[in-house]
Structures are given as C-alpha cells and as structure tokens.
Scaffold this active site. Structure first.
Site, PDB file in Angstrom:
ATOM      1  N   ILE A 102       8.308   0.341   0.349  1.00  0.00           N
ATOM      2  CA  ILE A 102       8.009  -0.664   1.370  1.00  0.00           C
ATOM      3  C   ILE A 102       6.708  -0.283   2.064  1.00  0.00           C
ATOM      4  CG2 ILE A 102       8.855  -1.823   3.441  1.00  0.00           C
ATOM      5  CD1 ILE A 102      11.704  -0.955   2.543  1.00  0.00           C
ATOM      6  N   GLU A 103       5.753  -1.202   2.094  1.00  0.00           N
ATOM      7  CA  GLU A 103       4.453  -0.906   2.687  1.00  0.00           C
ATOM      8  C   GLU A 103       4.109  -1.812   3.859  1.00  0.00           C
ATOM      9  OE1 GLU A 103       1.406  -0.455  -0.321  1.00  0.00           O
ATOM     10  OE2 GLU A 103       2.811   0.484  -1.716  1.00  0.00           O
ATOM     11  N   ASN A 104       5.024  -2.735   4.176  1.00  0.00           N
ATOM     12  CA  ASN A 104       4.797  -3.645   5.298  1.00  0.00           C
ATOM     13  C   ASN A 104       6.134  -3.988   5.952  1.00  0.00           C
ATOM     14  OD1 ASN A 104       1.787  -4.503   4.964  1.00  0.00           O
ATOM     15  ND2 ASN A 104       2.656  -4.762   2.919  1.00  0.00           N
TER      16      ASN A 104
END
Length: 435
Positions: free
Chosen positions: A136-138
């Site tokens: 997960i990057e956001n």
C-alpha cells in the site's frame, strides 16, 4: 568425544516448508497486465529461480469502497488458478499483493474494514494464494496521525493491522496452516521515521510492529527514494552500495524515532528490494556488481564497499534474499540482459531449491560413517543434483551424482539439509552430525 550421527525424519521440516518462505529466496512481483515495455508473461513461464511470486495487484472498488477486486487479465480465472497450482507443485509460493503505486486504502470505518476482510479472504480462497503482500503506497491506513509505534492513534491504521490479523485467522481456520505475509513499503514509511514521525514518515512502523510475529519478509523498496538517514546518523543516497547496506541494517538493528523505538527484525525476515533494471523504477537502480558487493558485505562474505560500516561487523549470514520490481522487467532484453537480476541473485546466494514434494523424502536414504565422516546417499534415480546447506540455508556443497549410490565427505558438526533434485522434482532430508 564419541561420534554420533543421527538422521531425523522430515516431519518438522515439512511443516516449516508449508508455512514459510525458503531462505534464501528470490522474490519478484508479477504484472497482471500487458505493458509494451515489460510484456505480460504466462505465470507458469517465469524463470525457475523466482521461488516467491507476488501477484500485482488486488485493488479496492473505489477510493471509498474497500471491497477488494482481483481479476486475472489475458487468461481466465480457472486457467490462472491452474497456473498457480503448477507453481505450487514446484515448491513455489504465490502471494496476492494489495495496493500498488496508484491505489489508496482507507479503513477508517467498520464497514470498510469488514469489506476489506471479507473480500480479501474470498480472493485468497478463490485462487488458492499462499499469502498476502502489503504494498500500500497511498491512503490513510499508512499515515501517522499521532500516537506511537506500539500504540498508533490513526483508526485506519489500527483497522488495517486488525484486518490483516483477521484475514490470517480466517485462513488458518480453513486451511490449518499459516498464511504468508510480506510487506514492501517505501523507505519514507520505514527508515524515514528517523528524520520525522508523522504523515508518511514512519507510516509503516506501527504496521510492521503490530504484525511482526506474523511477518515473513520485509522488503523495503530501496528505489524511488532519494536520500535517507542510516542508523549511524549519516545520510545515504539511493543507487549506491552504502544505501543498500545502511537501509538494510537499519531494519535489522532497529532505530529510534520521536514515536518511540522501532525494534529491528531478524535478518531472516529481511530482503533487499531493488528494481530489475533502470527502466523499472524512477530512480534507485543499482548495477549488478554493486549489488553483489553490498550484499556480500551485508552477509559477512565481503569487504566494505563504501563508507558505511556495519554495526554488526560479522554481518548477517541469514539475510532472507532479494526482491525485485519486477519479474516482467527482468525478463526483457531491452532494459538489461534477460533475467539479469535473477542471474545476480544466483551469483550472490546460489540457487535455492524448493521442496516440491516433501513426503517423497522417504525415498532418499542417507548413511553416515562415524569413522571417516563420509556419507553415503542412496538416490531414487541416476543423474541427480545434490545440494547440502546448513540450517540457515547457506550452501555447503553442490554436486552432480551420476549413480544412485553416491559417497560424499562431510566432516563438520552441525545440522544440514540435504536436497536432491531430479527431473521429477526435489526431495530432502535433515541430517544432524555430532562428534
């Protein structure tokens, strides 16, 4: 001391192999889409050295609806499932990765949390995945909004930790074994916690800490990063041997933040994450020779490649391995040589042989000689490859056997794993040698 040789059945080894990722391991992300520069690869045509395949990606229906979706492209779901089973029959692990660079995950509400749990559980069961990867990057679930590493205050982050635990509990209940768990955060969310603790800075630290007992591999993305502090207080720049060494030791040794101390992870839970070639990332690509010098030093097998000095001078021989974005990029010849990353992994770690059918180990017989230190191995077939490692996965010996009865010399005390590979797969036995 009197020499004592004992052959132990593989019962406990079988359990470990079902539940764990082999050490060392080459881990790669696989694109579930077509791309002109890094084309789609059939899942069962991936280079055999990739023993952990992370499928990119499961994504939410929308930024506000956390019902997760995964639909195979190019092939049908039934064909895709069959290809996963083919890889698993070879001893490979196939995980579904959650998120990606453009996806936002927000579990602020109980409704979203439950939707996330239920739909991820369904995806895992539908395709038969061995585990999940958190990439997960956001979104709010990976942001610091107060609290500490051990006691975060962001409800979305708390819900993500609880949701992963529940997904894993669901899997154990229905499959009677552990669901594998990996994470691939960006450096700002991990080592970045040394310079600040808020928003993205250190955002993964409560998640890693809350799930550390279940975590199999942490593979921080050492690319698209810029510069970061090492635990020696100095700043290091991506794309260098120093950056690889400093960032990797930071997550093993742990470090202090304004949100509290982050306790490090065992080296056998840490892999080095790098792009397969220059075009695979916006920045942070490292050439093969530099990667090798950095990892050799990390593992205690080489000299210091830069200015960073390991705080543990003996290094970390049990380092888990290497991860890359991505297998698809590694396979093309237009960015680097074909499977350059996999070749470099083999050059550094040797080849890890997955146990494709542990129960067949009953057909492999080992007879040690207490006087000479010689072991006799009776094989199921001619022309088998014998690999002997220590308990941490470090290769001791590798040889080709031309006859079913093969004699080898093994004089050192210790616990060894004997792997035999034939054209029908790999079998293994555990050997304990005490003198």
């Amino acid at each position: 001391m009197k020499k004592l040789y004992t052959i132990i059945a593989l019962t406990f080894l079988i359990t470990i192999c079902k539940a764990q990722i082999p050490n060392p391991a080459l881990i790669g992300y696989w694109h579930n889409w077509t791309n002109f520069n890094a084309p789609y690869i059939q899942l069962d045509s991936i280079d055999n050295r990739y023993i952990v395949i992370e499928i990119a990606f499961a994504v939410p229906t929308s930024s506000s609806d956390m019902n997760m979706l995964f639909v195979p492209e190019v092939v049908t779901p039934s064909v895709f499932t069959t290809k996963i089973q083919t890889l698993q029959s070879q001893g490979k692990k196939v995980l579904i990765s959650i998120g990606g660079a453009t996806t936002s995950i927000d579990l602020t509400t109980t409704l979203n949390k439950n939707a996330f749990i239920n739909t991820m559980t369904a995806i895992i069961n539908t395709y038969g995945f061995d585990g999940i990867d958190i990439d997960i990057e956001n979104g709010n679930s990976i942001l610091i909004s107060g609290g500490t590493i051990t006691a975060p205050s962001n409800i979305s982050q708390i819900n993500l930790i609880d949701a992963i635990k529940q997904i894993m509990a669901n899997y154990r209940s229905s499959h009677s074994q552990k669901l594998l768990l990996t994470m691939a955060p960006e450096t700002a969310y991990v080592q970045g916690g040394q310079s600040a603790f808020g928003s993205i800075w250190g955002g993964y630290l409560p998640i890693i800490d809350g799930l550390r007992d279940s975590l199999d591999v942490l593979q921080v993305q050492l690319y698209n990063s810029g510069s970061m502090y090492g635990i020696d207080g100095n700043i290091y720049t991506q794309g260098t041997a120093d950056f690889i060494v400093a960032m990797t030791e930071a997550v093993i040794q742990g470090f202090n933040t304004s949100g509290g101390m982050f306790t490090g992870l065992p080296a056998n839970k840490v892999a080095v994450g790098l792009p397969a070639c220059a075009s695979a990332a916006g920045g942070g690509f490292v050439d093969s020779a530099t990667v090798k010098t950095a990892i050799d030093y990390l593992r205690g097998n080489g000299s210091q490649p830069g200015t960073y000095v390991l705080s543990n001078l003996g290094g970390y021989p049990s380092l888990k391995g290497m991860m890359t974005w991505s297998i698809n990029w590694d396979a093309v010849s237009t960015c680097a040589s074909v499977y350059q990353y996999a070749n470099n992994y083999e050059n550094i770690f040797g080849v890890t042989i997955p146990i494709s059918n542990p129960l067949s180990s009953t057909f492999l017989e080992i007879y040690p000689n207490p006087t000479s230190g010689q072991i006799t191995i009776l094989l199921p077939t001619d022309n088998a490859t014998i690999t002997i490692t220590d308990i941490l996965g470090q290769q001791i010996l590798k040889t080709q056997a031309t006859q079913k009865k093969t004699n080898l010399q093994l004089d050192n005390n210790g616990v060894y794993l004997v792997y035999v590979t034939t054209n029908q797969g790999t079998i293994a036995r555990k050997l304990i040698v005490n003198r």
